[in-house]
Design a protein around this motif. Structure first.
Motif, mmCIF file in Angstrom:
data_model
loop_
_atom_site.group_PDB
_atom_site.id
_atom_site.type_symbol
_atom_site.label_atom_id
_atom_site.label_comp_id
_atom_site.label_asym_id
_atom_site.label_seq_id
_atom_site.Cartn_x
_atom_site.Cartn_y
_atom_site.Cartn_z
ATOM 1 N N LEU A 161 -4.529 16.138 25.984
ATOM 2 C CA LEU A 161 -5.374 15.255 25.179
ATOM 3 C C LEU A 161 -6.628 15.986 24.700
ATOM 4 O O LEU A 161 -7.097 15.770 23.585
ATOM 5 C CB LEU A 161 -5.762 14.016 25.988
ATOM 6 N N GLN A 162 -7.171 16.871 25.550
ATOM 7 C CA GLN A 162 -8.346 17.630 25.138
ATOM 8 C C GLN A 162 -8.004 18.586 24.007
ATOM 9 O O GLN A 162 -8.799 18.765 23.075
ATOM 10 C CB GLN A 162 -8.929 18.393 26.323
ATOM 11 N N MET A 163 -6.843 19.184 24.061
ATOM 12 C CA MET A 163 -6.424 20.067 22.972
ATOM 13 C C MET A 163 -6.264 19.289 21.667
ATOM 14 O O MET A 163 -6.579 19.794 20.592
ATOM 15 C CB MET A 163 -5.105 20.752 23.330
ATOM 16 N N LEU A 164 -5.808 18.051 21.764
ATOM 17 C CA LEU A 164 -5.569 17.237 20.576
ATOM 18 C C LEU A 164 -6.845 16.600 20.035
ATOM 19 O O LEU A 164 -7.072 16.584 18.818
ATOM 20 C CB LEU A 164 -4.560 16.128 20.910
ATOM 21 N N LEU A 165 -7.701 16.104 20.942
ATOM 22 C CA LEU A 165 -8.840 15.274 20.521
ATOM 23 C C LEU A 165 -10.194 15.856 20.906
ATOM 24 O O LEU A 165 -11.217 15.221 20.646
ATOM 25 C CB LEU A 165 -8.712 13.875 21.139
ATOM 26 N N GLY A 166 -10.204 17.043 21.509
ATOM 27 C CA GLY A 166 -11.476 17.600 21.945
ATOM 28 C C GLY A 166 -11.980 16.879 23.192
ATOM 29 O O GLY A 166 -11.210 16.323 23.976
ATOM 30 N N ARG A 167 -13.298 16.860 23.367
ATOM 31 C CA ARG A 167 -13.880 16.271 24.573
ATOM 32 C C ARG A 167 -13.553 14.792 24.720
ATOM 33 O O ARG A 167 -13.571 14.238 25.824
ATOM 34 C CB ARG A 167 -15.394 16.469 24.569
ATOM 35 N N MET A 168 -13.277 14.112 23.595
ATOM 36 C CA MET A 168 -12.983 12.688 23.659
ATOM 37 C C MET A 168 -11.634 12.418 24.314
ATOM 38 O O MET A 168 -11.409 11.319 24.829
ATOM 39 C CB MET A 168 -13.006 12.087 22.253
ATOM 40 N N GLY A 169 -10.723 13.415 24.338
ATOM 41 C CA GLY A 169 -9.403 13.206 24.903
ATOM 42 C C GLY A 169 -9.435 12.784 26.372
ATOM 43 O O GLY A 169 -8.912 11.724 26.726
ATOM 44 N N PRO A 170 -10.047 13.588 27.259
ATOM 45 C CA PRO A 170 -10.133 13.182 28.667
ATOM 46 C C PRO A 170 -10.920 11.885 28.869
ATOM 47 O O PRO A 170 -10.623 11.116 29.785
ATOM 48 C CB PRO A 170 -10.840 14.373 29.329
ATOM 49 N N THR A 171 -11.914 11.650 28.009
ATOM 50 C CA THR A 171 -12.686 10.402 28.121
ATOM 51 C C THR A 171 -11.792 9.200 27.866
ATOM 52 O O THR A 171 -11.832 8.202 28.612
ATOM 53 C CB THR A 171 -13.862 10.410 27.129
ATOM 54 N N LEU A 172 -10.992 9.259 26.807
ATOM 55 C CA LEU A 172 -10.075 8.154 26.520
ATOM 56 C C LEU A 172 -9.040 8.003 27.635
ATOM 57 O O LEU A 172 -8.621 6.875 27.954
ATOM 58 C CB LEU A 172 -9.382 8.373 25.173
ATOM 59 N N HIS A 173 -8.619 9.104 28.233
ATOM 60 C CA HIS A 173 -7.700 9.046 29.372
ATOM 61 C C HIS A 173 -8.336 8.282 30.534
ATOM 62 O O HIS A 173 -7.698 7.428 31.174
ATOM 63 C CB HIS A 173 -7.325 10.466 29.801
ATOM 64 N N ASP A 174 -9.618 8.559 30.791
ATOM 65 C CA ASP A 174 -10.343 7.816 31.828
ATOM 66 C C ASP A 174 -10.401 6.335 31.492
ATOM 67 O O ASP A 174 -10.161 5.475 32.349
ATOM 68 C CB ASP A 174 -11.761 8.366 31.982
ATOM 69 N N TYR A 175 -10.746 6.027 30.251
ATOM 70 C CA TYR A 175 -10.852 4.622 29.845
ATOM 71 C C TYR A 175 -9.529 3.891 30.049
ATOM 72 O O TYR A 175 -9.499 2.752 30.534
ATOM 73 C CB TYR A 175 -11.268 4.519 28.385
ATOM 74 N N ALA A 176 -8.428 4.522 29.651
ATOM 75 C CA ALA A 176 -7.115 3.889 29.789
ATOM 76 C C ALA A 176 -6.770 3.625 31.254
ATOM 77 O O ALA A 176 -6.030 2.686 31.566
ATOM 78 C CB ALA A 176 -6.040 4.760 29.142
ATOM 79 N N ASN A 177 -7.327 4.436 32.151
ATOM 80 C CA ASN A 177 -7.075 4.270 33.581
ATOM 81 C C ASN A 177 -8.147 3.430 34.275
ATOM 82 O O ASN A 177 -8.183 3.365 35.509
ATOM 83 C CB ASN A 177 -6.980 5.645 34.253
ATOM 84 N N GLY A 178 -9.018 2.810 33.495
ATOM 85 C CA GLY A 178 -10.019 1.920 34.076
ATOM 86 C C GLY A 178 -11.217 2.622 34.651
ATOM 87 O O GLY A 178 -11.975 2.028 35.431
ATOM 88 N N ARG A 179 -11.402 3.896 34.282
ATOM 89 C CA ARG A 179 -12.550 4.649 34.790
ATOM 90 C C ARG A 179 -13.647 4.686 33.723
ATOM 91 O O ARG A 179 -13.587 5.449 32.762
ATOM 92 C CB ARG A 179 -12.134 6.066 35.188
ATOM 93 N N ASP A 180 -14.625 3.814 33.892
ATOM 94 C CA ASP A 180 -15.755 3.736 32.955
ATOM 95 C C ASP A 180 -16.954 3.184 33.714
ATOM 96 O O ASP A 180 -16.960 2.019 34.122
ATOM 97 C CB ASP A 180 -15.414 2.830 31.769
ATOM 98 N N GLU A 181 -17.941 4.025 33.922
ATOM 99 C CA GLU A 181 -19.142 3.610 34.651
ATOM 100 C C GLU A 181 -20.334 3.397 33.713
ATOM 101 O O GLU A 181 -21.473 3.304 34.168
ATOM 102 C CB GLU A 181 -19.500 4.657 35.711
ATOM 103 N N THR A 182 -20.088 3.332 32.407
ATOM 104 C CA THR A 182 -21.187 3.160 31.451
ATOM 105 C C THR A 182 -21.971 1.896 31.781
ATOM 106 O O THR A 182 -21.395 0.817 31.880
ATOM 107 C CB THR A 182 -20.641 3.050 30.016
ATOM 108 N N PRO A 183 -23.297 2.009 31.946
ATOM 109 C CA PRO A 183 -24.085 0.823 32.316
ATOM 110 C C PRO A 183 -24.328 -0.100 31.132
ATOM 111 O O PRO A 183 -24.226 0.297 29.969
ATOM 112 C CB PRO A 183 -25.408 1.426 32.806
ATOM 113 N N VAL A 184 -24.647 -1.330 31.445
ATOM 114 C CA VAL A 184 -25.094 -2.301 30.450
ATOM 115 C C VAL A 184 -26.618 -2.271 30.434
ATOM 116 O O VAL A 184 -27.259 -2.424 31.480
ATOM 117 C CB VAL A 184 -24.591 -3.724 30.772
ATOM 118 N N ALA A 185 -27.189 -2.069 29.267
ATOM 119 C CA ALA A 185 -28.644 -1.899 29.169
ATOM 120 C C ALA A 185 -29.381 -3.193 29.475
ATOM 121 O O ALA A 185 -28.857 -4.297 29.308
ATOM 122 C CB ALA A 185 -29.018 -1.414 27.771
#
Length: 407
Positions: free
Chosen positions: A214-238
């Motif tokens: 995914l990183q080869m295809l989408l750059g740094r966003m690839g692994p991030t989207l992989h995390d999101y699809a697996n429910g890994r997102d710690e982004t806070p709510v402001a």
């Protein structure tokens, strides 16, 4: 450590719902909110469920919508009302948490983790908010409840209108993974097409993919989207109060080539001013001053500022003053490397409305605001590149950059 409880609240067909709420005779009619139908270039900003049954969609032309539904009722925009109802809904949210992060007038994330002992679990809080919005304001809302922002946003889209959807650690594989990958936040049409090219069509297939591929295809966003699809997102709510305490809103750009003329500068200043104005409106603030930042190719910095009377949140007026500051204070002895525009002395928009009405140019301002609001709607839904000025095509290299925001 216990999971967070995140809500994503999305007011259903917001602009159209406000119009019907204020004019109940429209309740049983297909309704679209848009611009000037006679001009043949207006677009649909919102449509109620009856209109959507005819295939009418946001951002299509009013002319096209009318062809689909000859009986369509097209009403003009009333952004003062949309802002009023948006603020009223946020006051309801504030009864349950101070962590409220608006995405637009009709959407917001809420972190209610700290409220569970007082008000119940996430589903209970969401149902309470949904009921209050309906009973107190006459509007409906769809709310997603999950342990992160990404899945909460998916939840609010999952069932509409007037619904609450729970995506938990126990059910997300069953309910989230079969969905099209394009439903995932930050997966636009271009990214979905790239993923489809390697056989990834669902969120579950994205979750099972190799992060390195995914990183080869989408750059740094690839692994991030992989995390999101697996429910890994710690982004806070402001915190909501922090948004209202912003002292300034600005953008700065180091251009991909030297800025040598006022015409070059215009190509850079327009996107800057439009982005700043968009964010001002999202904050519900007007600028009482505008500052221009200039850095030449020898890295010498010049900063100039002027006051705005009355305060504004229109890109056209920010541009007029930024262009004026450049013309008066920069002598073009050297090309420019970096330009920045900052809106300062911010005041709540509802505190300057009377000044605008007494200014003598209210009708003209209203026209420009309707245009810029329509652009806001398209950009909020389809990305910042959805609408661009024709002048940006004069030099794609100079105008084809991505601004770096700063507050």
């Amino acid at each position: 450590m216990a999971d967070r409880t995140i809500l994503h609240s999305d007011l259903n067909s917001f602009y159209a719902s406000v119009e019907i709420r204020n004019n109940p005779t429209l309740a049983d009619k297909p309704v679209a909110v848009g611009g000037d139908e006679q001009a043949r270039h207006g677009i649909v900003l919102a449509a109620n469920p009856l209109a959507k049954q005819y295939g009418i969609r946001t951002a299509e032309t009013l002319w096209s919508a009318r062809r689909k539904c000859p009986d369509l009722v097209i009403v003009p925009t009333h952004f003062d009302e949309y802002h009023r109802f948006s603020q009223a809904v946020r006051q309801i949210y504030l009864d349950y948490t101070s962590q409220i992060e608006p995405m637009s007038l009709d959407e917001a994330f809420l972190d209610v983790t700290g409220s569970r002992e007082l008000f119940g679990d996430g589903e209970t809080i969401a149902q309470t908010i949904r009921t209050r919005v309906k009973e107190e304001l006459g509007l409906t809302v769809s709310i997603g409840v999950s342990f992160n922002k990404i899945f909460a946003k998916l939840g609010s889209d999952y069932k509409k209108p007037d619904a609450v959807t729970i995506f938990s650690r126990e059910n997300y594989r069953e309910l989230v993974w079969p969905q099209p990958v394009g439903n995932l936040l930050y997966v636009g049409k271009a990214t979905a097409a790239k993923l489809a090219g390697i056989g990834i069509h669902t969120i579950g297939e994205l979750a099972a993919a190799d992060p390195a591929a995914l990183q080869m295809l989408l750059g740094r966003m690839g692994p991030t989207l992989h995390d999101y699809a697996n429910g890994r997102d710690e982004t806070p709510v402001a915190e909501y109060v922090n948004r209202e305490q912003a002292k300034s809103i600005g953008n700065m750009i180091t251009a991909p080539r030297d800025i040598r003329t006022p015409a070059d500068a215009d190509l850079v200043l327009w996107p800057l001013c439009e982005n700043v104005a968009h964010r001002l409106r999202r904050h519900g603030m007007c600028a009482g001053s505008v500052s221009l930042y200039i850095r030449d190719i020898q890295l010498v910095t010049h900063t100039r500022q002027c006051q705005l009377t009355p305060p504004t949140w229109l890109a056209r007026e920010l541009m007029e003053h930024a262009r004026g500051l450049l013309a008066r204070h920069y002598k073009w002895k050297l090309p420019i490397r970096t330009l920045g525009v900052t809106a300062g002395d911010l005041v709540p928009a509802d505190q300057v409305s009377l000044q605008l009405d007494l200014d003598g140019t209210a009708e003209k301002r209203d026209k420009f605001e309707r245009i810029e609001r329509a652009m806001d709607s398209l950009k909020d839904r389809y990305g910042s590149a959805a609408v661009r000025r024709g002048t940006e095509l004069l030099d794609p290299k100079l105008s084809g950059f991505h601004p770096h925001d700063h507050d």
